[in-house]
Write an enzyme that holds these catalytic residues in place. Structure first.
Site, PDB file in Angstrom:
ATOM      1  N   HIS A  33      69.092  -5.417  20.862  1.00 16.06           N
ATOM      2  CA  HIS A  33      70.094  -5.498  21.926  1.00 16.06           C
ATOM      3  C   HIS A  33      69.362  -5.306  23.247  1.00 16.06           C
ATOM      4  CE1 HIS A  33      73.857  -3.395  23.874  1.00 16.06           C
ATOM      5  NE2 HIS A  33      73.568  -4.538  24.455  1.00 16.06           N
ATOM      6  N   ASP A  46      67.955  -0.720  20.742  1.00 12.64           N
ATOM      7  CA  ASP A  46      68.406  -0.827  22.130  1.00 12.64           C
ATOM      8  C   ASP A  46      67.215  -0.866  23.081  1.00 12.64           C
ATOM      9  OD1 ASP A  46      71.325  -0.780  21.977  1.00 12.64           O
ATOM     10  OD2 ASP A  46      71.049   1.220  21.106  1.00 12.64           O
ATOM     11  N   MET A  96      69.184  -4.810  26.890  1.00 12.74           N
ATOM     12  CA  MET A  96      69.900  -4.416  28.117  1.00 12.74           C
ATOM     13  C   MET A  96      68.882  -4.458  29.235  1.00 12.74           C
ATOM     14  SD  MET A  96      72.154  -1.437  26.371  1.00 12.74           S
ATOM     15  CE  MET A  96      71.026  -1.409  24.984  1.00 12.74           C
ATOM     16  N   ASP A 138      79.884  -2.138  19.922  1.00  9.57           N
ATOM     17  CA  ASP A 138      78.788  -1.190  20.162  1.00  9.57           C
ATOM     18  C   ASP A 138      79.215  -0.193  21.227  1.00  9.57           C
ATOM     19  OD1 ASP A 138      76.348   0.076  20.527  1.00  9.57           O
ATOM     20  OD2 ASP A 138      75.367  -1.654  21.463  1.00  9.57           O
ATOM     21  N   SER A 188      72.160   2.569  15.209  1.00 10.07           N
ATOM     22  CA  SER A 188      71.368   2.416  16.435  1.00 10.07           C
ATOM     23  C   SER A 188      70.293   3.478  16.488  1.00 10.07           C
ATOM     24  CB  SER A 188      72.262   2.529  17.664  1.00 10.07           C
ATOM     25  OG  SER A 188      71.449   2.680  18.809  1.00 10.07           O
ATOM     26  N   MET A 201      66.090  -1.060  26.837  1.00 11.40           N
ATOM     27  CA  MET A 201      66.627  -0.810  28.190  1.00 11.40           C
ATOM     28  C   MET A 201      65.480  -0.765  29.188  1.00 11.40           C
ATOM     29  SD  MET A 201      69.429   2.133  27.437  1.00 11.40           S
ATOM     30  CE  MET A 201      70.425   2.177  25.949  1.00 11.40           C
ATOM     31  N   MET A 227      80.829  -4.787  24.202  1.00 12.24           N
ATOM     32  CA  MET A 227      80.491  -3.390  24.457  1.00 12.24           C
ATOM     33  C   MET A 227      81.775  -2.570  24.565  1.00 12.24           C
ATOM     34  SD  MET A 227      77.230  -3.125  24.445  1.00 12.24           S
ATOM     35  CE  MET A 227      77.215  -1.373  24.866  1.00 12.24           C
ATOM     36  N   HIS A 252      69.792  -1.443  14.619  1.00 12.48           N
ATOM     37  CA  HIS A 252      70.113  -1.846  15.990  1.00 12.48           C
ATOM     38  C   HIS A 252      69.093  -1.195  16.929  1.00 12.48           C
ATOM     39  CE1 HIS A 252      72.962  -3.156  19.147  1.00 12.48           C
ATOM     40  NE2 HIS A 252      72.685  -2.001  19.744  1.00 12.48           N
TER      41      HIS A 252
HETATM   42  C1  DX5 Z   1      74.534   1.948  24.442  1.00 18.41           C
HETATM   43  C2  DX5 Z   1      73.800   1.277  23.311  1.00 18.41           C
HETATM   44  C3  DX5 Z   1      74.345   1.634  21.995  1.00 18.41           C
HETATM   45  C4  DX5 Z   1      74.232   3.107  21.643  1.00 18.41           C
HETATM   46  C5  DX5 Z   1      75.436   3.457  20.860  1.00 18.41           C
HETATM   47  O1  DX5 Z   1      74.263   1.329  25.640  1.00 18.41           O
HETATM   48  O2  DX5 Z   1      73.881  -0.134  23.437  1.00 18.41           O
HETATM   49  O3  DX5 Z   1      73.779   0.843  20.959  1.00 18.41           O
HETATM   50  O4  DX5 Z   1      73.096   3.434  20.903  1.00 18.41           O
HETATM   51  O5  DX5 Z   1      75.442   4.833  20.637  1.00 18.41           O
HETATM   52  P1  DX5 Z   1      76.759   5.570  20.140  1.00 18.41           P
HETATM   53  O6  DX5 Z   1      77.118   4.972  18.814  1.00 18.41           O
HETATM   54  O7  DX5 Z   1      76.321   6.993  20.047  1.00 18.41           O
HETATM   55  O8  DX5 Z   1      77.822   5.336  21.167  1.00 18.41           O
HETATM   56 ZN    ZN Z   2      73.299  -1.315  21.650  1.00 22.53          ZN
END
Ligand code: DX5
Ligand code: ZN
Length: 224
Positions: free
Chosen positions: A64, A33, A66, A173, A8, A35, A135, A31
């Site tokens: 991903h 993220d 969010m 994840d 990620s 947000m 998750m 990956h």
């Molecule tokens: C959290 C993200 C993850 C995050 C995971 O909301 O969706 O992808 O980057 O990070 P680690 O592996 O550090 O928990």
């Molecule tokens: Zn993620």
């Protein structure tokens, strides 16, 4: 079931994303993220960054989302070059229509469940998906502690996938690390997102290899 490791970039240096992508040679997917500070209390990046990153690396992008209103935004991430797009079922107005649209545009369609969202109501939707994301932390931030209480959900989801004979990847994840990846693999996950465990390591590429070996040794095809 073959193991895939998806670092990620949330834990990478955002000012050097192209180099950080190269630092994890051997990763199956990157990956990404996304947000929006509405669906989760954090803000990261959007379509233009995904577009640039997809030109800067040969590793396919696993986006991903969010975000609120994924029905409106997810197709733009396919157009930006993502090979896989994950929306949250809690935010989607019409998950079946959205999954079909993502597939029709040429990407893998994936649906995510927050920790408090059960899989059972979505059993009939599974054939519409290429991947399901469970998750293992509350979404929003990297570096959180893995929620062991999600292991039964991973197990139940694997059973549903097998019962329906689906070729559906099961991704986990949040808090996935050398300490927790074996439990996830034993429960039936086959795609592992790791942020801090990869980018927090001295050698991120070596961390990817080590996680892969650990997961493969405990996965469904291996002797228990
Ligand atoms: C959290 C993200 C993850 C995050 C995971 O909301 O969706 O992808 O980057 O990070 P680690 O592996 O550090 O928990
Ligand atoms: Zn993620």
């Amino acid at each position: 079931m073959s193991v895939q490791i998806n670092p990620s970039i949330l834990s990478a240096d955002f000012a050097r994303l192209a180099e950080e992508a190269k630092a994890v040679q051997g990763a199956d997917w990157l990956h990404v993220d996304v947000m929006d500070n509405h669906f989760v209390p954090n803000l990261t990046l959007g379509v233009p960054v995904v577009e640039s990153l997809s030109r800067a690396t040969d590793t396919p992008l696993d986006c991903h989302l969010m975000i609120e209103a994924p029905d409106r935004w997810a197709p733009a991430y396919v157009e930006a070059g993502a090979g896989s797009v994950t929306f949250h079922v809690e935010a989607a107005a019409a998950p079946v229509r959205l999954a079909r649209e993502i597939r029709a545009k040429g990407a893998r369609a994936s649906m995510a469940l927050k920790p408090a969202t059960a899989i059972e109501p979505y059993e009939d939707l599974l054939p519409e998906l290429d991947m399901l994301l469970i998750m293992t932390v509350e979404p929003g931030f990297g570096g959180q502690a893995f929620l062991d209480i999600m292991l039964p959900k991973i197990r139940r989801t694997r059973q549903l996938i097998d019962r329906h004979g689906l070729d559906l990847w099961l991704q986990v994840d949040g808090g996935v690390s050398a300490e927790t990846i074996e439990r996830c693999a034993e429960a039936g996950a086959d795609v592992f997102v790791a942020g801090s465990a990869v980018y927090g390591a001295d050698d991120p590429a070596m961390a990817v290899r080590a996680l892969r070996e650990q997961a493969a040794a405990k996965g469904a095809d291996s002797p228990r």
